[in-house]
Design an enzyme around this catalytic site. Structure first.
Site, mmCIF file in Angstrom:
data_model
loop_
_atom_site.group_PDB
_atom_site.id
_atom_site.type_symbol
_atom_site.label_atom_id
_atom_site.label_comp_id
_atom_site.label_asym_id
_atom_site.label_seq_id
_atom_site.Cartn_x
_atom_site.Cartn_y
_atom_site.Cartn_z
ATOM 1 N N ASN A 209 0.848 -1.193 0.000
ATOM 2 C CA ASN A 209 0.000 0.000 0.000
ATOM 3 C C ASN A 209 0.885 1.245 0.000
ATOM 4 O O ASN A 209 2.113 1.141 -0.009
ATOM 5 C CB ASN A 209 -0.960 -0.011 1.200
ATOM 6 C CG ASN A 209 -0.201 -0.076 2.508
ATOM 7 O OD1 ASN A 209 0.554 0.833 2.847
ATOM 8 N ND2 ASN A 209 -0.374 -1.162 3.239
ATOM 9 N N ASP A 278 -4.852 -6.039 5.155
ATOM 10 C CA ASP A 278 -5.917 -6.806 5.814
ATOM 11 C C ASP A 278 -5.966 -8.241 5.307
ATOM 12 O O ASP A 278 -6.435 -9.125 6.007
ATOM 13 C CB ASP A 278 -7.266 -6.119 5.576
ATOM 14 C CG ASP A 278 -7.347 -4.805 6.335
ATOM 15 O OD1 ASP A 278 -6.879 -4.771 7.491
ATOM 16 O OD2 ASP A 278 -7.848 -3.807 5.775
ATOM 17 N N PHE A 324 -4.005 3.986 14.754
ATOM 18 C CA PHE A 324 -4.144 4.988 13.696
ATOM 19 C C PHE A 324 -5.227 4.477 12.748
ATOM 20 O O PHE A 324 -5.340 3.273 12.554
ATOM 21 C CB PHE A 324 -2.833 5.155 12.919
ATOM 22 C CG PHE A 324 -1.919 6.192 13.518
ATOM 23 C CD1 PHE A 324 -1.331 5.977 14.756
ATOM 24 C CD2 PHE A 324 -1.652 7.373 12.842
ATOM 25 C CE1 PHE A 324 -0.495 6.924 15.317
ATOM 26 C CE2 PHE A 324 -0.818 8.333 13.395
ATOM 27 C CZ PHE A 324 -0.235 8.115 14.626
HETATM 28 O O1 C5P Z 1 -8.967 -1.492 10.664
HETATM 29 P P1 C5P Z 1 -7.903 -0.564 10.216
HETATM 30 O O2 C5P Z 1 -6.891 -1.232 9.301
HETATM 31 O O3 C5P Z 1 -8.377 0.730 9.632
HETATM 32 O O4 C5P Z 1 -7.156 -0.172 11.580
HETATM 33 C C1 C5P Z 1 -6.048 0.639 11.595
HETATM 34 C C2 C5P Z 1 -5.280 0.432 12.855
HETATM 35 O O5 C5P Z 1 -5.151 -0.939 13.175
HETATM 36 C C3 C5P Z 1 -3.855 0.925 12.718
HETATM 37 O O6 C5P Z 1 -3.418 1.334 14.000
HETATM 38 C C4 C5P Z 1 -3.117 -0.310 12.241
HETATM 39 O O7 C5P Z 1 -1.726 -0.254 12.528
HETATM 40 C C5 C5P Z 1 -3.828 -1.395 13.012
HETATM 41 N N1 C5P Z 1 -3.898 -2.671 12.292
HETATM 42 C C6 C5P Z 1 -3.203 -3.772 12.759
HETATM 43 N N2 C5P Z 1 -3.309 -4.978 12.119
HETATM 44 C C7 C5P Z 1 -4.086 -5.118 11.030
HETATM 45 C C8 C5P Z 1 -4.803 -4.013 10.550
HETATM 46 C C9 C5P Z 1 -4.687 -2.809 11.207
HETATM 47 O O8 C5P Z 1 -2.479 -3.638 13.753
HETATM 48 N N3 C5P Z 1 -4.158 -6.292 10.426
#
Ligand code: C5P
Length: 398
Positions: A209, A278, A324
């Protein structure tokens, strides 16, 4: 403008590293400091006072008999207005002078008569640095609470290799900024994820990304400046590791998760800045996927990656967690929802397309009391603000 309203005396002693002090002066003034340059006779053999005057925007002082001060007291007055004296480069000879309290030129007189902190950046040939006399003197500088910056090791102007090179100007600037930061997180262990992740599809292709890692690295730097022990788990990014920060490089979300979990028991504050993928491709091809000559594009099945932040925040005894969130629309609504879903006390929301890759950012802080929008600012200033917000919440919690 990290050094706004700071008044610094920058001393130069004799050494080829004086050419780096020109750049240092520029960096200090760009950071907002006023810089009063003082040079020893030997320093003027390496770089001219005219150059240093042009870069600092102030007349340079070289002699204790300089009559420009109205009371003829340059050796006292110049340091009285200073927040710190920085001597870069500091020669072996000048270190010896500091240790013995000699005061036979303007700079050494300023140093012994100072009421402000003194920071020195040694620069000398590696054999001079290793000499037991220099090492003895160095121990005395530490004992006298003089902050020693560096030196670096590497190739030297004399053609030899070893310890003794002056730190690069950017590293000296960083150390000076760190010096002035309040130690809000002294003794705290901070774990930070930063950058993008990379999920392979085959040996040459993958999913990633647009995260640059700038925000996470800025947070790591600000946390280190505030006295924390910082470990940074970084996805692929070319950014340099901030001084004093321990860095683990990872590629995939699973590797990032494993690296976090290995450290989490030893963590007081977890700040998840990384843009974690994700999903990952279910079956990574061992060979490069080739066009098969037919018009059928390959199809992939995806599996979900672990949500690292969510996992950490749901541990029985979680550290203080900060998330974040990069949203593309309706930040207010999604930010608070996400904070609750992830179970974190503090979530930093931004509009992703306006943040990724840029040097500045505009964020809203979400916590149990609601949403607080912050003005747009550069990522380093934002990182410092965030560290202050975290420190304040920890104090309330303690
Ligand atoms: O759900 P989203 O990806 O928007 O969430 C963002 C937050 O969750 C950020 O702090 C990111 O570093 C963390 N995150 C994580 N592991 C994932 C997805 C997001 O730690 N697989």
């Amino acid at each position: 403008m990290d050094l706004l309203n700071k008044h610094l005396v920058l001393g130069l002693t004799g050494g080829i590293a004086c050419y780096k002090s020109a750049q240092l002066t520029r960096l200090l003034t760009q950071a907002g400091a006023t810089v009063q340059v003082v040079m020893t006779d030997a320093a003027t053999q390496f770089i001219t006072p005219v150059t240093m005057q042009a870069l600092s925007g102030r007349p340079v002082y070289t002699s204790q008999w300089d009559a420009r001060m109205s009371n003829n007291m340059a050796h006292i007055d110049l340091s009285r207005a200073a927040d710190a004296i920085i001597i870069a480069p500091t020669s072996a000879d000048f270190i010896a002078k500091l240790v013995h309290g000699l005061a036979d030129d303007l700079l050494s007189t300023l140093a012994i008569g100072r009421t402000c902190p003194l920071l020195v950046a040694p620069a000398m040939n590696q054999q001079m640095w290793q000499n037991p006399a220099t090492q003895r003197n160095l121990a005395q500088l530490h004992a006298d609470k003089i902050l020693v910056l560096g030196p670096d090791a590497g190739s030297q102007a004399c053609g030899e290799t070893g310890a003794g090179r002056m730190l690069e100007p950017t590293a000296i600037l960083d150390a000076i900024m760190a010096f002035f930061q309040p130690k809000l997180l002294a003794g705290k262990r901070v774990l930070i994820t930063a950058g993008p992740t990379y999920e392979p599809i085959d040996p040459v292709r993958g999913l990633t990304n647009r995260s640059s890692g700038k925000m996470g690295f800025a947070v790591a730097r600000a946390a280190a400046h505030s006295g924390a022990q910082v470990r940074l788990i970084a996805g692929p990014t070319p950014l340099a590791t901030p001084a004093g920060v321990i860095r683990d490089d990872v590629q995939t979300a699973q590797q990032m998760c494993d690296a976090v979990m290995a450290e989490i028991a030893e963590t007081d504050i977890f700040i998840a800045v990384a843009a974690v993928s994700d999903w990952r491709v279910d079956q990574v091809s061992m060979e490069k996927i080739k066009k098969n000559g037919e018009a059928i594009a390959p199809r992939f099945t995806f599996v979900e990656n672990p949500d690292i932040l969510r996992l950490v925040a749901h541990l029985p005894k979680p550290p203080f967690c900060v998330g974040f969130a990069a949203e593309s629309e309706e930040l207010e609504k999604h930010g608070q929802e996400k904070r609750l879903r992830k179970n974190v006390p503090l979530l930093v929301g931004n509009l992703g397309p306006k943040a990724f890759g840029y040097d500045d950012n505009e964020v809203t802080l979400f916590d149990a009391t609601g949403a607080t929008p912050l003005p747009r600012m550069d990522k380093q200033a934002l990182a410092r603000t965030l560290i202050a917000e975290i420190a304040q919440r920890l104090t309330v919690k303690d």
